[in-house]
Design an enzyme around this catalytic site. Structure first.
Site, PDB file in Angstrom:
ATOM      1  N   LYS A 112      95.822  18.894  30.807  1.00 22.45           N
ATOM      2  CA  LYS A 112      96.667  17.747  30.472  1.00 22.45           C
ATOM      3  C   LYS A 112      98.103  18.186  30.217  1.00 22.45           C
ATOM      4  CE  LYS A 112      93.309  14.315  29.266  1.00 22.45           C
ATOM      5  NZ  LYS A 112      92.134  14.511  28.430  1.00 22.45           N
ATOM      6  N   LYS A 219      84.668  15.295  40.657  1.00 17.30           N
ATOM      7  CA  LYS A 219      83.874  14.346  39.890  1.00 17.30           C
ATOM      8  C   LYS A 219      84.525  12.965  39.879  1.00 17.30           C
ATOM      9  CE  LYS A 219      85.783  14.249  35.384  1.00 17.30           C
ATOM     10  NZ  LYS A 219      85.521  13.864  34.027  1.00 17.30           N
ATOM     11  N   LYS A 222      88.436   8.433  35.893  1.00 18.42           N
ATOM     12  CA  LYS A 222      89.430   7.353  35.878  1.00 18.42           C
ATOM     13  C   LYS A 222      90.733   7.776  36.529  1.00 18.42           C
ATOM     14  CE  LYS A 222      87.568   6.139  31.718  1.00 18.42           C
ATOM     15  NZ  LYS A 222      87.670   6.461  30.312  1.00 18.42           N
TER      16      LYS A 222
HETATM   17  P1  ADP Z   1      87.159  10.057  32.571  1.00 15.25           P
HETATM   18  O1  ADP Z   1      86.888  11.460  33.031  1.00 15.25           O
HETATM   19  O2  ADP Z   1      86.934   9.059  33.645  1.00 15.25           O
HETATM   20  O3  ADP Z   1      88.486   9.911  31.874  1.00 15.25           O
HETATM   21  P2  ADP Z   1      86.064  10.219  29.927  1.00 15.25           P
HETATM   22  O4  ADP Z   1      86.724  11.555  29.830  1.00 15.25           O
HETATM   23  O5  ADP Z   1      86.579   9.118  29.072  1.00 15.25           O
HETATM   24  O6  ADP Z   1      86.067   9.761  31.450  1.00 15.25           O
HETATM   25  O7  ADP Z   1      84.518  10.442  29.648  1.00 15.25           O
HETATM   26  C1  ADP Z   1      83.679   9.705  28.783  1.00 15.25           C
HETATM   27  C2  ADP Z   1      82.266  10.265  28.864  1.00 15.25           C
HETATM   28  O8  ADP Z   1      81.740  10.140  30.196  1.00 15.25           O
HETATM   29  C3  ADP Z   1      82.144  11.762  28.531  1.00 15.25           C
HETATM   30  O9  ADP Z   1      80.938  11.996  27.846  1.00 15.25           O
HETATM   31  C4  ADP Z   1      82.140  12.413  29.874  1.00 15.25           C
HETATM   32  O10 ADP Z   1      81.489  13.663  29.846  1.00 15.25           O
HETATM   33  C5  ADP Z   1      81.374  11.413  30.720  1.00 15.25           C
HETATM   34  N1  ADP Z   1      81.795  11.480  32.131  1.00 15.25           N
HETATM   35  C6  ADP Z   1      82.993  11.096  32.645  1.00 15.25           C
HETATM   36  N2  ADP Z   1      83.040  11.281  33.987  1.00 15.25           N
HETATM   37  C7  ADP Z   1      81.824  11.813  34.323  1.00 15.25           C
HETATM   38  C8  ADP Z   1      81.232  12.222  35.562  1.00 15.25           C
HETATM   39  N3  ADP Z   1      81.868  12.105  36.718  1.00 15.25           N
HETATM   40  N4  ADP Z   1      79.974  12.729  35.520  1.00 15.25           N
HETATM   41  C9  ADP Z   1      79.300  12.839  34.352  1.00 15.25           C
HETATM   42  N5  ADP Z   1      79.787  12.460  33.161  1.00 15.25           N
HETATM   43  C10 ADP Z   1      81.031  11.948  33.130  1.00 15.25           C
END
Ligand code: ADP
Ligand code: TRP
Length: 355
Positions: A112, A219, A222
């Site tokens: 970040k 992966k 968002k």
């Molecule tokens: P993003 O990566 O979209 O910003 P977050 O960081 O807010 O999502 O993640 C919220 C939860 O969802 C966490 O527990 C994270 O490990 C899980 N998570 C997010 N993206 C994935 C993914 N592609 N596969 C598995 N778990 C995920």
């Protein structure tokens, strides 16, 4: 006594299939057997400066998505992080035992910080030096905020303040969890107490899931712009799946499956039945695969999961009275436990009141 479970998701936009399989679906199962607290991490969301005009409605979106996905306020405590001010106080206290260096070495921080500084990813080592130089340098229009650096402290506090033993999160959060354990150990041993348990990740299978995106690599996330959202309408969802990246098609029998196609098969493994996945794996191996058919099937199977969630979401989203009631009760429960831990920590650290 049931084991305590804590987990949260940042309020940075609607939830997608990655969040669902990495986190939410585990929450829903765990609420049956554990003492669960699930929250919306709105303070964590501030680290990346969301638009104040939409932050609150993002929190409301995720609350509605939690409820629509099956988290039951009768079984689990649902709350908003900022409704528990004890978290912010413990964050200050715990930070006294956290090293700047260990925070700077966290992968998510480097990632970040690189984005905030506008450093393109290249050689990791050069990047690291560049990040350090730019952080302590004097270029006043580039700044990495201290909240981003101390993100892991705040996350550790969310967990430790409830004395949680289990934390269901996706693979990308494992390093944060490792730091949480380290901080818990350090606090306990510094003061010679046995206050905080060391929490572990929780998976129903034997490994943390990583849900791939539709763009052929990496992966679903968002910020990657490759998501299927739980609340996507049917037309949007079908369109996204039909546009997913594949390859030119296999040219020889039994050739290794390319990454983009493997990604779609991984999504199928999560959403379709075993025989469907088997069918498409075989079709790839004997070169009879038709991506159009495969995607239609995949869209159909994803819709079976998301449609009921979307319908419930639309019902709940505008029911302010219900949502307020859920978070008010949740905050009361979460605060009661948090206040108790905070009191213990203050005593241990020697912060006592005169009156
Ligand atoms: P993003 O990566 O979209 O910003 P977050 O960081 O807010 O999502 O993640 C919220 C939860 O969802 C966490 O527990 C994270 O490990 C899980 N998570 C997010 N993206 C994935 C993914 N592609 N596969 C598995 N778990 C995920
Ligand atoms: N850092 C987590 C994420 O980005 C969100 C989070 C904040 C969290 N506090 C937590 C997860 C405590 C589990 C427990 O997804």
């Amino acid at each position: 006594m049931k084991e305590v479970v804590v987990s949260g998701i940042r309020s940075t936009g609607n939830l997608h299939l990655g969040n669902y399989y990495g986190a939410l679906s585990k929450f829903v199962k765990m609420q049956e057997d554990y003492d669960c607290l699930f929250f919306i991490a709105d303070l964590h969301a501030l680290t990346t400066h969301p638009d104040p005009r939409i932050l609150h409605s993002n929190v409301q979106d995720i609350l509605a998505e939690y409820l629509a996905s099956g988290i039951d306020p009768e079984k689990a405590t649902i709350f908003v992080q900022s409704d528990v001010p004890e978290v912010s106080e413990l964050y200050l206290l715990l930070n006294m035992h956290v090293g700047i260096g260990e925070l700077m070495r966290t992968a998510s921080f480097k990632d970040k910080a690189r984005k905030q500084l506008g450093i393109k990813t290249g050689n990791e080592k050069d990047d690291d030096e560049d990040i350090e130089r730019q952080i302590i340098g004097t270029n006043s229009n580039k700044r990495v905020n201290a909240g981003l650096l101390t993100y892991p402290t705040l996350m550790a506090v969310d967990i430790l303040i409830q004395k949680a033993q289990k934390v269901p999160v996706g693979k990308d959060q494992e390093q944060h969890l490792e730091l949480t354990r380290r901080f818990a150990r350090r606090f306990n041993s510094f003061y010679g107490v046995d206050l905080f348990p060391e929490p572990t990740n929780f998976n129903f299978g034997d490994h943390a899931v990583k849900v791939p995106g539709l763009d052929g690599s990496g992966k679903m996330g968002k910020s990657e712009g490759n998501c299927i959202y739980l609340v996507d309408d049917e037309k949007t969802l079908r369109k996204k799946v039909m546009r997913a990246v594949t390859d030119q098609g296999p040219t020889e029998p039994n050739q290794p499956i390319s990454q983009p196609v493997e990604n779609l098969l991984t999504l199928m493994e999560l959403t379709s039945t075993a025989d469907v996945v088997e069918h498409y794996r075989k079709a790839y191996a004997d070169c009879s695969i038709r991506y159009g058919d495969m995607k239609k099937q995949l869209a159909e199977d994803i819709l079976k999961i998301t449609t009921p969630i979307r319908e419930r979401y639309l019902e709940i989203r505008n029911n302010d009275v219900y949502i307020s009631k859920v978070v008010k009760e949740g905050a009361e429960r979460a605060r009661e436990r948090a206040a108790k831990t905070l009191h213990e920590v203050r005593e241990i650290m020697g912060i006592r009141k005169f009156y």
